[in-house]
Design an enzyme around this catalytic site. Structure first.
Site, PDB file in Angstrom:
ATOM      1  N   GLY A 309       0.817  -1.202   0.000  1.00 25.18           N
ATOM      2  CA  GLY A 309       0.000   0.000   0.000  1.00 25.18           C
ATOM      3  C   GLY A 309       0.854   1.256   0.000  1.00 25.18           C
ATOM      4  O   GLY A 309       1.931   1.300  -0.609  1.00 25.18           O
ATOM      5  N   SER A 310       0.414   2.271   0.731  1.00 22.25           N
ATOM      6  CA  SER A 310       1.032   3.599   0.626  1.00 22.25           C
ATOM      7  C   SER A 310       2.443   3.701   1.182  1.00 22.25           C
ATOM      8  O   SER A 310       3.149   4.662   0.888  1.00 22.25           O
ATOM      9  CB  SER A 310       0.136   4.637   1.313  1.00 22.25           C
ATOM     10  OG  SER A 310      -1.088   4.756   0.619  1.00 22.25           O
ATOM     11  N   THR A 311       2.886   2.734   1.996  1.00 26.03           N
ATOM     12  CA  THR A 311       4.278   2.792   2.461  1.00 26.03           C
ATOM     13  C   THR A 311       5.239   2.675   1.279  1.00 26.03           C
ATOM     14  O   THR A 311       6.363   3.187   1.323  1.00 26.03           O
ATOM     15  CB  THR A 311       4.580   1.668   3.470  1.00 26.03           C
ATOM     16  OG1 THR A 311       4.178   0.414   2.910  1.00 26.03           O
ATOM     17  CG2 THR A 311       3.841   1.894   4.783  1.00 26.03           C
TER      18      THR A 311
END
Length: 723
Positions: A309-311
């Site tokens: 995801g956004s990491t």
């Protein structure tokens, strides 16, 4: 006189020649046996005359980076039988069975087998060995042995691993470094006659075992304790399937802590650690139980891949800055959707309230999907793929544990379609392992060097000499120092102004990134199942630690900023305080977190009293002990009394449960414990002991908390009388 005929002469000559040939043949044969095969036959004869019992080598100790013993070998004993030397099998079987609490029939079967030696029971207690020796049973021998023991039980179990009954590593560091830890076994050799009875001559020989090397981990027992405590709190609060945490030193790649909960107890690796699961397992088939074992031993941090995801946006942003396709002030616009990809519509997490115009810095703080799709397009699939590979995704990190996965990335650039480029840009459509992700983020934080993660720093002998040293290893430089500095600055904004606000720690600048991704199960996105994560480095101005927190399938709220960021904040605060990294407060923070003159002295207080004193002065406290009881005494503290620290600082308390101190031992409190519990504790500490009476412990010498030598003979008195 009769003259022999020619026929008789010929017969005599023939007989002479035949006899000569036979004699020469025998001489040649004898010479061949003595010279050519003599050694081999001698060896065979010795094997028939001798019997040998293996003497186990002492397995090496596993230490943390500060010398704390996480895995040790404790003295134990094994009972062997020499069936040919046993004069009265029935009586011998009865007496041995009584002492060892075994079935008499099984013992009788073992001691009457037609073998040279037969193992009756392994790992008996010191008391049982002493009783058997006093019986002086012919043909029964007690051999010194050692048993693997993990004093902190389930602590760091996914790292340390465990051994089998013969002390060979099966999992974790125990398996990876098995050949170094094992050492070389010795042998106890005796000679015997054709009936298997020991011969009275030639004596016996003992060939000493060679102990294994000791392993020094990069793990810090205190930081590991912080991580495990935070993970357990998160597991209980979120009711997640599991919680995984890694703490790494960015500059070296050293793993300071790694935990995946739930864990298991390596002393009993095939038993669940709670009663609820034990009852559940009782109704399972053997195959189902085995599957439970493997699930329990599985280390999510290295054995599983997940959509980050956004990491993962940190990797995309770092690549774009390094390639100079953008800068922190480059303008973007978010209307909530990406509609120009044929056949698909992608959306921002805040599609219902679009971010509108924003810079790259603001896009990172807002974790805007639209911004990162645009970044991916600016980079192009060739360059993005190059950096994905350069940061180590799609390949194993070669960390010193078994079963590591390489993650899932596109096989090559050609298979990356427009939609794949877009989704990869915000961390979907690829799978990474936690160790890969924190290693990549550490590279972003340390100036651009991708390190090889390190769990073992040294192998040392029993004198403390370094035999093998594993030095920090730079695999490659991925980005420049300038890009690294810019990334840290933007990541700090994520915590101070963006989606990672829950990771704020007073006095420290934390740089981080939130992540939330829907889980893929059986190749499909699973409705209602998410992974919330947060990755951080601190302090942002000079990173000393990188922290990754992953909460797998939390119930209710699942966003990384809500379920993972607070956990990371707690670990960062405790770890930086422990590492004595002085906080730098803003003017606003100084009013709330002013300095205090001195830390109070709480040594020699009971834990509840010490806790009360510290709490009243505004301090927090923690302990590394795992078996705290009401009467536990504080025997040491850190920082020491009189140290100047900030209000709200954490004071580490060391209790009398931390028994061993180098060549000294802090005597534990045995009062009220059963005989079985006392044997386990004292054998684990390697102490000699004498028992008197039955029931629970009523008295002991020395008293609890006394510092004693490792050779001290402990006296324990039991009583059935209850106070």
């Amino acid at each position: 006189m009769t003259v022999p005929s020619n026929v008789s002469k010929k017969r005599l000559i023939f007989i002479f020649i035949v006899v000569t040939i036979v004699v020469l043949s025998l001489i040649v044969r004898l010479g061949y046996i003595q010279i050519a095969t003599g050694e081999e036959l001698k060896k065979g004869a010795l094997e028939q005359w001798t019997k040998g019992i293996e003497i186990k080598s002492k397995r090496g100790i596993i230490y943390d980076r500060n010398g704390k013993k996480l895995a040790i070998s404790v003295s134990s004993y094994t009972v062997w039988a020499s069936p040919a030397d046993i004069k009265d099998p029935a009586n011998t079987a009865k007496q041995v069975a009584e002492v060892l609490e075994m079935d008499e029939g099984i013992v009788h079967e073992k001691i009457t087998k037609k073998t040279n030696v037969e193992k009756i029971k392994q790992w008996i207690s010191k008391e049982e060995a002493k009783t058997l020796r006093n019986l002086k049973l012919s043909g029964i021998e007690i051999v010194d042995d050692n048993k693997r023991f993990y004093p902190y039980e389930d602590f760091a179990s996914h790292i340390i691993g465990f051994t089998d009954i013969d002390n060979y590593g099966l999992y974790g560091i125990e398996k990876t470094y098995d050949k170094y830890l094992t050492g070389s076994p010795g042998r106890w050799v005796k000679t015997e006659d054709a009936r298997g009875r020991q011969m009275p001559y030639d004596g016996e020989r003992i060939y000493d075992a060679e102990d294994g090397l000791n392993v020094v981990l990069t793990i810090d027992e205190t930081i590991q304790h912080f991580a495990e405590k935070a993970a357990m709190e998160s597991l209980i609060t979120t009711k997640a399937k599991n919680v995984s945490i890694i703490v790494m030193e960015p500059d070296t790649g050293d793993i300071l802590a790694m935990t995946t909960l739930p864990q298991y107890n390596p002393n009993n690796p095939r038993e669940p650690i709670n009663e609820e699961e034990k009852k559940e397992w009782e109704s399972l088939s053997d195959e189902e139980v085995k599957k439970k074992w493997y699930d329990m031993w599985r280390n999510f941090a290295i054995n599983d891949a997940y959509e980050p995801g956004s990491t993962f946006k940190l990797v995309v942003a770092a690549a774009a800055l390094e390639e100079n396709v953008v800068n922190v002030d480059t303008q973007f616009y978010c209307n909530g959707f990406i509609r120009d990809i044929p056949g698909v519509v992608l959306k921002c997490a805040r599609w219902y309230n679009p971010h509108g115009a924003q810079t790259l810095r603001e896009g990172v703080e807002n974790s805007c999907n639209v911004v990162f799709v645009d970044l991916g397009r600016k980079l192009g699939k060739q360059k993005l793929y190059k950096y994905i590979k350069a940061f180590g995704f799609g390949e194993k990190t070669d960390i010193e544990l078994t079963g590591e996965q390489g993650g899932i990335i596109p096989a090559n650039v050609d298979v990356i379609k427009e939609v794949n480029l877009a989704t990869m840009s915000y961390g979907h459509g690829i799978a990474v392992t936690p160790i890969q992700l924190i290693n990549a983020v550490s590279a972003i934080a340390n100036g651009g060097n991708l390190m090889k993660p390190r769990l073992v720093s040294q192998l040392i002998d029993n004198e403390g000499n370094v035999v093998i040293e594993n030095k920090p290893e730079v695999k490659r430089q991925v980005i420049s120092k300038n890009t690294s500095k810019t990334m840290l600055d933007m990541m700090e904004g994520v915590v101070s102004k963006g989606t990672g606000a829950n990771a704020y720690v007073p006095g420290y600048k934390v740089a981080g990134k939130t992540g939330t991704a829907q889980k893929i199960i059986d190749g499909k996105y699973a409705p209602g199942k998410y992974i919330g994560s947060f990755v951080a480095v601190a302090p942002a101005s000079n990173p000393k630690i990188a922290v990754l927190v992953i909460v797998d399938e939390p119930e209710g709220v699942y966003y990384g900023g809500s379920v993972a960021a607070p956990v990371a904040a707690k670990i960062i605060e405790e770890t930086l305080s422990y590492l004595e990294i002085k906080p730098e407060f803003t003017e606003e923070e100084k009013e709330q977190f002013e300095y205090i003159e001195k830390v109070p002295d709480v040594r020699n207080m009971k834990i509840d009293e010490a806790g009360k004193v510290l709490s009243e002065l505004g301090f927090k406290y923690t302990t590394e002990s795992f078996n705290i009881i009401e009467d536990s005494m504080v025997i040491d503290q850190f920082p020491l009394p009189g140290s100047e620290v900030t209000k709200g600082s954490i004071i580490d308390l060391y209790l009398d449960e931390d028994y061993k101190r180098e060549d000294k031992i802090i005597m534990p409190d045995l009062k009220g414990k059963t005989r079985e519990d006392v044997i386990k504790i004292l054998d684990g500490l390697g102490l000699e002991y004498e028992f008197k009476g039955e029931g629970a412990v009523a008295d002991q010498d020395p008293m609890p908390g006394t510092e004693i030598d490792i050779n001290y003979n402990v006296k324990v008195e039991f009583s059935d009388t209850k106070e």
